[in-house]
Design a protein around this motif. Structure first.
Motif, PDB file in Angstrom:
ATOM      1  N   ILE A 190      -7.634   3.563  -0.712  1.00 44.53           N
ATOM      2  CA  ILE A 190      -7.016   2.817   0.091  1.00 44.53           C
ATOM      3  C   ILE A 190      -7.900   2.268   0.883  1.00 44.53           C
ATOM      4  O   ILE A 190      -8.917   2.942   1.764  1.00 44.53           O
ATOM      5  CB  ILE A 190      -6.001   3.742   0.934  1.00 44.53           C
ATOM      6  CG1 ILE A 190      -4.935   4.468  -0.041  1.00 44.53           C
ATOM      7  CG2 ILE A 190      -5.249   2.581   2.155  1.00 44.53           C
ATOM      8  CD1 ILE A 190      -3.974   3.544  -0.719  1.00 44.53           C
ATOM      9  N   THR A 230       0.943  -1.263  -0.017  1.00 39.20           N
ATOM     10  CA  THR A 230      -0.191   0.043  -0.114  1.00 39.20           C
ATOM     11  C   THR A 230       0.793   1.158  -0.050  1.00 39.20           C
ATOM     12  O   THR A 230       0.633   2.046  -0.758  1.00 39.20           O
ATOM     13  CB  THR A 230      -0.940  -0.121   1.159  1.00 39.20           C
ATOM     14  OG1 THR A 230      -1.799  -1.092   1.241  1.00 39.20           O
ATOM     15  CG2 THR A 230      -1.848   1.290   1.356  1.00 39.20           C
ATOM     16  N   CYS A 275      -4.256  -3.345   5.351  1.00 33.69           N
ATOM     17  CA  CYS A 275      -4.640  -2.154   4.419  1.00 33.69           C
ATOM     18  C   CYS A 275      -4.496  -2.791   3.179  1.00 33.69           C
ATOM     19  O   CYS A 275      -3.861  -3.892   2.972  1.00 33.69           O
ATOM     20  CB  CYS A 275      -4.096  -1.158   4.928  1.00 33.69           C
ATOM     21  SG  CYS A 275      -2.281  -0.790   4.657  1.00 33.69           S
ATOM     22  N   GLY A 278      -3.898  -1.389  -0.913  1.00 37.54           N
ATOM     23  CA  GLY A 278      -3.740  -0.122  -2.101  1.00 37.54           C
ATOM     24  C   GLY A 278      -4.419  -0.620  -3.169  1.00 37.54           C
ATOM     25  O   GLY A 278      -4.055  -1.651  -3.968  1.00 37.54           O
TER      26      GLY A 278
END
Length: 93
Positions: A37, A25, A71, A73
């Motif tokens: 994101i 990310t 997370c 991206g």
């Protein structure tokens, strides 16, 4: 399976544009044309630098419950691999 699900859910239809994990990310935010994101709800301070970079690039951060990664991206599906700027223009070397 998580990357495939995210790719379909967000209408990207290309798993190569979904980059899971904090490192990937961060790379998307620094070197690619980020679209969005996704951050695991409650990730906290672990993602402070990701949130800062996203803010600087004008990229929305969406909190997602039950995200299988800290997370993710998402690279903008409109731009090709060579695109590197926030405006989507490739840098000719």
């Amino acid at each position: 399976a998580g990357v495939e699900r995210i790719s379909e859910e967000y209408g990207i239809h290309d798993v190569n544009l979904v980059k899971p994990g904090v490192g990937e990310t961060t790379r998307v935010l620094l070197r690619r044309v980020p679209w969005k994101i996704l951050a695991r709800a409650g990730a906290g301070a672990d993602l402070d630098h990701v949130r800062l970079l996203a803010e600087q690039r004008g990229v929305p951060v969406e909190e997602v419950a039950e995200l299988p990664y800290t997370c993710v991206g998402l690279i903008h599906p409109k731009y090709t691999r060579g695109a590197t700027g926030a405006d989507g223009k490739a840098v000719n070397v």
